[in-house]
Design a protein around this motif. Structure first.
Motif: not given
Ligand code: SF4
Length: 439
Positions: A110-114, A119-125, A154-161
């Protein structure tokens, strides 16, 4: 991979929109008397758009060869998919977490997006999801092979798009055929994006800059008009609702967009949300020639001290009135947005706001309740005053904190009053009919 974009909604007799309030979402529970009840039922019938970030994500995943479906419910979807992507919002947070828990029991990925989960990942984790922090469509653009992802909390990523790197949102099969945008005419419409990011001072209580940032980024004029032409040819859509937090922050870019649209003679109409300060006579004429049908503007309060105390980026009332009249002279519809229940509001200032709304007498007016959203700078100041029992109560139409002078019941009562006093007038009806005929 077989993927389900799961966009759970709680069951309520009014419209839930996760696409509004910077992706935190709202529940349009306008009030409890006849006119607000009529308006909320009507809105529920005519609007049903999933948030753009979810539909962009769907396109990116499909372009990479995944089999992707979209659903608002888990019913009949328990076993089929390799990956579930849950669309987060404040307005349906607990319902979304219930769905995640059910999937977790079946050992699903399960991935959660948005913006809200960002800003508030705790409940979803805690429920069992892995949260993608940031704009998910760019995450999926970066990770063609989803098996590469490590499913941690949590999945943190950097992008140049850039925004132009995104494919068009995958609307086919998602938007129900019978849903139209009656509020701005009888034509079928689609949401569209030109810009993300807002630099203005009201970021203290606004959620848009949280995920989109304060630095505006825009698609090229050509790319936007290409998309408009594509949907016109593909689905015969002739009306587009721009979902930018503030359309035309960059005037040069807006003029390029208008010129491109005019030169292609597409004969489409569009609606924007913007700030009155941005609109000058040259821009109004240009936008009108390009097909502008309606403008949504945040007026917020009729009392300047209330706006000042909330750090609202605004223009003086005289200027506001003259810009609105100029737009109307150009046969452009206006929807003015007001907020009641600011921390410095009281019964008297709310009545002044209603009187000011009546004076402006725009084609539409929307009234909502001031909300200190988790994640925004202002939330820290109000954290100890929050009275809401869960996130789903943050629907923008109920008081969620202990106000110095207004009770939750008083606010609901005054909210109903705003809609009744505004729409229950012959002057409004006259204006509505007149403007609808000419715009
Ligand atoms: S102008 Fe203010 S309220 Fe509107 S998007 Fe920008 S920060 Fe938010």
């Amino acid at each position: 991979m077989k993927i389900l974009i799961l966009d759970p909604e709680r069951k309520v007799p009014y419209r839930i929109s996760k696409d509004t309030s910077g992706g935190y979402g709202t529940g349009n529970d306008f009030g409890d008397t006849f006119i607000p009840k009529f308006l909320k039922k009507t809105l529920r019938l005519v609007h049903d758009w999933p948030p753009l970030f979810a539909i962009y994500s769907m396109s990116v995943l499909k372009n990479y060869g995944h089999k992707v479906n979209y659903s608002k419910t888990l019913d009949n979807h328990f076993e089929e998919y390799d990956l579930y992507i849950v669309v987060s919002s404040i307005v349906c947070c607990e319902t979304e977490c219930e769905n995640i828990k059910k999937l977790k029991k079946l050992n699903k990925k399960i991935l959660v997006i948005g913006p809200f989960a960002t800003s508030n990942p705790k409940k979803y984790i805690e429920a069992g999801g892995s949260v993608i922090l940031g704009e998910p469509e760019f995450f999926f653009l970066k990770y063609k092979n989803l098996n590469e992802i490590e499913f941690s909390e949590t999945v943190i990523f950097n992008h140049e798009f850039k925004l132009d790197d995104l494919p068009y949102p995958d609307w086919k099969g998602v938007i129900k055929k019978n849903k139209t945008s009656l509020l701005f005419g009888m034509e079928k419409s689609l949401p569209i994006l030109a810009t993300r990011g807002c630099p203005y001072s009201c970021f203290k209580y606004c959620v848009y800059p949280l995920q989109q940032g304060r630095k505006p980024r825009h698609r090229s004029a050509r790319n936007i008009v290409d998309e408009i032409e594509y949907w016109k040819n593909k689905l015969n859509i002739r009306m587009f609702i721009f979902r930018d937090p503030v359309f035309s922050i960059n005037k040069k870019h807006t003029i390029e967009f208008c010129n491109e649209l005019i030169s292609r003679k597409l004969n489409i109409r569009f609606v924007i949300e913007t700030h009155l300060r941005i609109l000058d006579s040259e821009l109004i004429k240009k936008l009108k020639n390009a097909g502008l049908k309606a403008v949504k503007v945040g007026v917020e309060s009729g009392v300047e001290e209330v706006l000042k105390s909330a750090s609202r980026f605004t223009v003086k009332k005289d200027e506001q009135l003259s810009k609105i009249r100029e737009l109307e002279k150009n046969n452009i519809l206006i929807s003015a947005m007001f907020i009641i229940g600011f921390p410095t509001d009281n019964e008297d200032s709310i009545m002044k706001t209603i009187e000011y709304a009546k004076k402006l007498n725009t084609t539409f007016s929307q009234f909502s309740v001031w909300t200190p959203y988790p994640g925004t700078p202002v939330y820290k100041e109000f954290e100890n005053k929050i009275t809401a029992k869960n996130f789903e109560q943050f629907d923008q139409y109920h008081l969620v904190f202990s106000h110095d002078v207004l009770s939750p019941e008083k606010i609901r009562n005054m909210l109903s009053k705003t809609y009744t006093m505004y729409y229950g007038r012959i002057n409004w009806l006259f204006k509505f009919v007149k403007n609808s005929l000419v715009a």
